[in-house]
Design an enzyme around this catalytic site. Structure first.
Site, PDB file in Angstrom:
ATOM      1  N   ILE A  37       0.840  -1.199   0.000  1.00  0.00           N
ATOM      2  CA  ILE A  37       0.000   0.000   0.000  1.00  0.00           C
ATOM      3  C   ILE A  37       0.878   1.253   0.000  1.00  0.00           C
ATOM      4  O   ILE A  37       1.753   1.407   0.851  1.00  0.00           O
ATOM      5  CB  ILE A  37      -0.932   0.021   1.225  1.00  0.00           C
ATOM      6  CG1 ILE A  37      -1.798  -1.239   1.247  1.00  0.00           C
ATOM      7  CG2 ILE A  37      -1.814   1.271   1.227  1.00  0.00           C
ATOM      8  CD1 ILE A  37      -2.545  -1.435   2.548  1.00  0.00           C
ATOM      9  N   GLY A  65       8.369   4.717   2.090  1.00  0.00           N
ATOM     10  CA  GLY A  65       7.495   4.525   3.243  1.00  0.00           C
ATOM     11  C   GLY A  65       6.079   4.144   2.933  1.00  0.00           C
ATOM     12  O   GLY A  65       5.459   4.708   2.065  1.00  0.00           O
ATOM     13  N   SER A  66       5.531   3.168   3.649  1.00  0.00           N
ATOM     14  CA  SER A  66       4.148   2.747   3.450  1.00  0.00           C
ATOM     15  C   SER A  66       3.828   1.601   4.387  1.00  0.00           C
ATOM     16  O   SER A  66       4.355   1.539   5.485  1.00  0.00           O
ATOM     17  CB  SER A  66       3.913   2.343   1.992  1.00  0.00           C
ATOM     18  OG  SER A  66       2.537   2.204   1.763  1.00  0.00           O
ATOM     19  N   ARG A  67       2.963   0.654   3.910  1.00  0.00           N
ATOM     20  CA  ARG A  67       2.643  -0.488   4.745  1.00  0.00           C
ATOM     21  C   ARG A  67       2.258  -1.684   3.892  1.00  0.00           C
ATOM     22  O   ARG A  67       1.943  -1.551   2.709  1.00  0.00           O
ATOM     23  CB  ARG A  67       1.530  -0.159   5.729  1.00  0.00           C
ATOM     24  CG  ARG A  67       0.137  -0.195   5.163  1.00  0.00           C
ATOM     25  CD  ARG A  67      -0.873   0.232   6.208  1.00  0.00           C
ATOM     26  NE  ARG A  67      -2.048  -0.597   6.218  1.00  0.00           N
ATOM     27  CZ  ARG A  67      -3.157  -0.300   6.880  1.00  0.00           C
ATOM     28  NH1 ARG A  67      -3.218   0.813   7.591  1.00  0.00           N
ATOM     29  NH2 ARG A  67      -4.195  -1.104   6.861  1.00  0.00           N
TER      30      ARG A  67
END
Length: 218
Positions: free
Chosen positions: A157, A187-189
């Site tokens: 994501i 950066g994210s998940r």
């Protein structure tokens, strides 16, 4: 020796060119010594940040078809039973790992198996911890199946800073646990959806290590 991910080669090269040019320009156009040094330190700091972001440390995975390993480095921010509406259309256990800009951003396969589904979804760039980021942000959805655990789904994501998701999974591919599945830039998940009854080996707030740490098992 520090290894860098192939997705970072171009950005690293451009960063070095810009940094060297900027350092030389500062020396030629600014006469205040302390200001020149300050700006040069800031430029070098930026280079270090870019280098650490694209680092790709070797990870040695103990292959086990009954275990799910962390696909990325980061912090566990969600563990809950949810309705997965894209592929399974039933209840699953969701485990979400948030990556800050200082984490390693390589995505690794959480288990060995066959890719049953792989799809890219364009979308928004809400902050990665926003509840709707899992369904509204730019993302990829990948489903892996093996005989021991069954079928799991994971999503890369994008976040407010992550403007590019790289996904190597293709339907029909046979993949090996711990190997390179892609990359999320800046950066994210990652969300993982596991069958009900799967034993979860992590807690909220735990920091996990991608490609190594077992986060769940049959």
């Amino acid at each position: 020796m520090i290894r860098f991910h192939k997705e970072g080669y171009k950005i690293i090269s451009v960063t070095f060119i810009i940094a060297i040019s900027a350092i030389l320009l500062v020396e030629n156009f600014i006469d205040i010594a302390w200001l020149v040094k300050t700006i040069q330190v800031i430029i070098l700091g930026f280079v270090v940040i870019v280098l650490q972001f694209f680092r790709n440390p070797k990870r040695f995975t103990n292959l086990n078809e009954n275990q799910i390993i962390a696909p990325v480095d980061g912090k566990v921010v969600v563990i809950e039973e949810v309705e997965e509406t894209e592929f399974f259309k039933d209840k699953r256990i969701q485990v979400s790992i948030f990556m800050s800009p200082i984490n390693v951003h390589v995505t690794r396969y959480a288990m060995s198996g066959v890719i049953k589904y792989s799809k890219y979804h364009p979308g928004k760039f809400l902050v990665a911890w926003h509840p709707k980021s899992s369904t509204e942000n730019e993302r990829t959805t990948v489903v892996i199946e093996n005989k021991s655990i069954g079928t799991i789904l994971y999503r890369q994501i994008a976040g407010a800073l992550a403007k590019r998701i790289v996904n190597y999974a293709k339907e029909g591919d046979k993949v090996v646990q711990g190997t390179d599945a892609g990359f999320i830039k800046f950066g994210s998940r990652v969300d993982i959806y596991l069958p009900l009854g799967t034993k979860i080996n992590v807690n909220l707030g735990d920091k996990v290590k991608g490609g190594v740490q077992v986060i769940a098992e049959k």
